[in-house]
Design a protein around this motif. Structure first.
Motif, mmCIF file in Angstrom:
data_model
loop_
_atom_site.group_PDB
_atom_site.id
_atom_site.type_symbol
_atom_site.label_atom_id
_atom_site.label_comp_id
_atom_site.label_asym_id
_atom_site.label_seq_id
_atom_site.Cartn_x
_atom_site.Cartn_y
_atom_site.Cartn_z
ATOM 1 N N HIS A 1 1.115 -1.174 0.477
ATOM 2 C CA HIS A 1 0.295 -0.261 -0.741
ATOM 3 C C HIS A 1 1.476 1.525 -0.139
ATOM 4 N N VAL A 2 1.851 0.742 1.096
ATOM 5 C CA VAL A 2 2.856 1.902 0.454
ATOM 6 C C VAL A 2 3.320 2.409 -0.698
ATOM 7 N N MET B 1 0.445 3.900 -2.418
ATOM 8 C CA MET B 1 0.527 5.801 -2.044
ATOM 9 C C MET B 1 1.242 6.155 -3.066
ATOM 10 N N ILE B 2 2.731 6.187 -3.382
ATOM 11 C CA ILE B 2 3.129 6.459 -3.861
ATOM 12 C C ILE B 2 3.445 7.149 -5.582
ATOM 13 N N ALA C 1 0.620 9.348 -5.454
ATOM 14 C CA ALA C 1 0.708 10.575 -5.093
ATOM 15 C C ALA C 1 1.699 11.391 -6.481
ATOM 16 N N VAL D 1 -0.433 12.100 -9.093
ATOM 17 C CA VAL D 1 -1.674 13.462 -9.067
ATOM 18 C C VAL D 1 -0.380 14.327 -9.291
ATOM 19 N N PHE D 2 0.552 13.776 -8.877
ATOM 20 C CA PHE D 2 1.818 15.365 -8.945
ATOM 21 C C PHE D 2 1.745 15.836 -10.199
ATOM 22 N N PHE E 1 -5.679 13.016 -4.150
ATOM 23 C CA PHE E 1 -5.064 11.763 -3.580
ATOM 24 C C PHE E 1 -6.191 10.406 -3.543
#
Lengths: 275, 178
Positions: free
Chosen positions: A47-48, A51-52, A55, A58-59, A119
């Motif tokens: 999940h980390v 998530m990255i 992110a 998204v960026f 996010f």
């Protein structure tokens, strides 16, 4: 993988976090498990990683759209294509979610609400990809996001209302009450007010987690039916239902990101205008 | 060893377990994303949008101003045209009045001249007539004298003849005065 009929175990394995990332063709990446900071195991998990990835996406999305919109604006042209699409979503969240619910201070909070929305949206959507995982289907992730919301709500409330005004949102005395009655009311109401404050992020945590996890449970359970019955007929029905569920999940991914951002805005607005 | 690790993991993670490390990671990832977007992401879009909103607002105001200006100019032009029309009307009226007066005076003068001419002609005719009568009378006298001298040659000192001449003369006088 799904040889046995232990569908429950498979569902749990699939939706829970893991130290292993699965790739197409049965390939796996084992993540380190021994990162410890201050006695907390902070080893990266699936999940980390997702998530990255979310992110980063998204960026990239926002950065690229921003560049495009800015360039078109400099050239004196109307927004167009990808930039216009992202801009429309950004404006919707900014105007109809942040500013509409927080009030005239909404512009200050818009970047936070926008980041929250995008996010969560990307985390939700990553879970719909094959071999993907849903970081927002994890209580720790939704809890941490709700924690940022909680801190934002309380800190913004403290700054907007001042120490006295903020204290009134904890120790509540009904207007016009004096003496013993006021003390009694404060004594009764204070725990309720504190619970009220804590329930908001708790609700945010559970709502997002439950919605994302439940959808996956339903999809996996439907797929599990195929392996339990081992019938082509059931498979056809299951696949049809799963396709429908996937479309619903797509809607839910947007809806839950919107609801999280909306409720956070509403809570911030409630604190800003508490008297 | 990997097998053992997998076992541990399976014991460790369920969909409902809360991993403290993951909370840490979520806050870090979200925080970094928030910071990066705050600095590099949102301003580009939001500033642009606000700028565009301002620009559109400005253009709307400008259009409104231009419209008001146009309306004002139109009003002014209408007024100018109206005043010009009135002026033209006035000039026309004045010109007509002047022309009327001019014609009046001209007519009056012409009549007066005509009267004068008539008067002079009448006077001249009168004078001519007077002169003609005078000349006639002198002729008559001359004729009478000539006749008298002829008579005198014929019968001098005839009292009757003298009387006759005198009567004749008196007759002439009477004819003139009548």
């Amino acid at each position: 993988m799904m040889q046995g009929p232990d569908i429950g175990k498979a569902i749990f394995e699939h939706t829970s976090d893991s130290h292993v990332i699965e790739w197409p063709f049965g390939l796996e990446t084992h993540l380190p498990t021994n990162w410890v900071i201050f006695g907390i195991n902070v080893s990266p998990t699936k999940h980390v990683i997702f998530m990255i990835i979310a992110a980063c996406l998204v960026f990239l999305t926002i950065w690229y759209a921003g560049r495009q919109v800015e360039r078109r604006h400099r050239e004196g042209k109307a927004p167009h294509g990808f930039g216009a699409a992202v801009e429309a979503m950004v404006l919707f969240v900014r105007n109809d979610v942040a500013i509409a619910n927080i009030g005239h201070d909404g512009e200050k909070f818009a970047p936070y609400i926008l980041t929250l929305f995008f996010f969560i949206l990307y985390c939700n959507l990553l879970g719909l990809l094959p071999w993907g995982a849903t970081p927002t289907g994890n209580l720790a992730v939704t809890g941490a996001l709700a924690l940022t919301a909680f801190v934002t709500i309380e800190v913004s409330g403290f700054r907007a209302l001042g120490p006295r005004g903020y204290l009134k949102t904890i120790v509540f005395v009904p207007p016009g009450m004096k003496g013993v009655g006021a003390v009694a009311m404060a004594f009764i109401m204070t725990p309720i007010e504190i619970i009220g404050k804590l329930v908001k992020p708790f609700a945010l945590t559970l709502r997002l987690f439950a919605n994302m996890t439940a959808g996956h449970f339903v999809i996996l359970a439907l797929l599990g039916l195929i392996f339990i019955f081992g019938s082509w007929l059931v498979a056809a029905g299951s696949v049809a239902f799963v396709t429908f569920m996937m479309l619903l999940e797509l809607l839910v991914a947007f809806l839950q990101a919107y609801i999280f951002a909306l409720l956070t805005s509403v809570f911030i607005g409630m604190m800003q205008h508490a008297h | 060893m990997p097998a053992l690790l997998l076992l541990v993991q399976e014991g460790e993670f369920t969909p409902f377990s809360i991993n403290t490390g993951l909370i840490f990671w979520t806050i870090v990832v979200f925080g970094v994303l928030l910071a990066l977007l705050w600095r590099f992401g949102w301003p580009a879009i939001l500033k642009t949008v606000e700028d565009r909103e301002r620009r559109i607002q400005q253009q709307l105001e400008e259009a409104e101003r231009a419209r008001a200006e146009a309306a004002r100019l139109l009003e002014e032009h209408k007024r100018t045209i109206a005043s010009a029309k009135a002026e033209a009307q006035e000039i026309l009226a004045r010109a007509k009045a002047v022309a009327d007066k001019e014609r009046e005076t001209l007519l009056a003068k012409a009549r007066q001249e005509y009267e004068q001419l008539l008067e002079r002609a009448r006077q001249e005719i009168g004078a001519e007539k007077e002169k003609a009568i005078e000349a006639l009378r002198r002729e008559a006298v001359d004729l009478s004298i000539a006749a008298a001298s002829k008579l005198l040659e014929a019968q001098l000192d005839s009292e009757t003849n003298r009387k006759l001449v005198m009567e004749y003369l008196a007759q002439l006088e009477a004819g003139r005065t009548s």
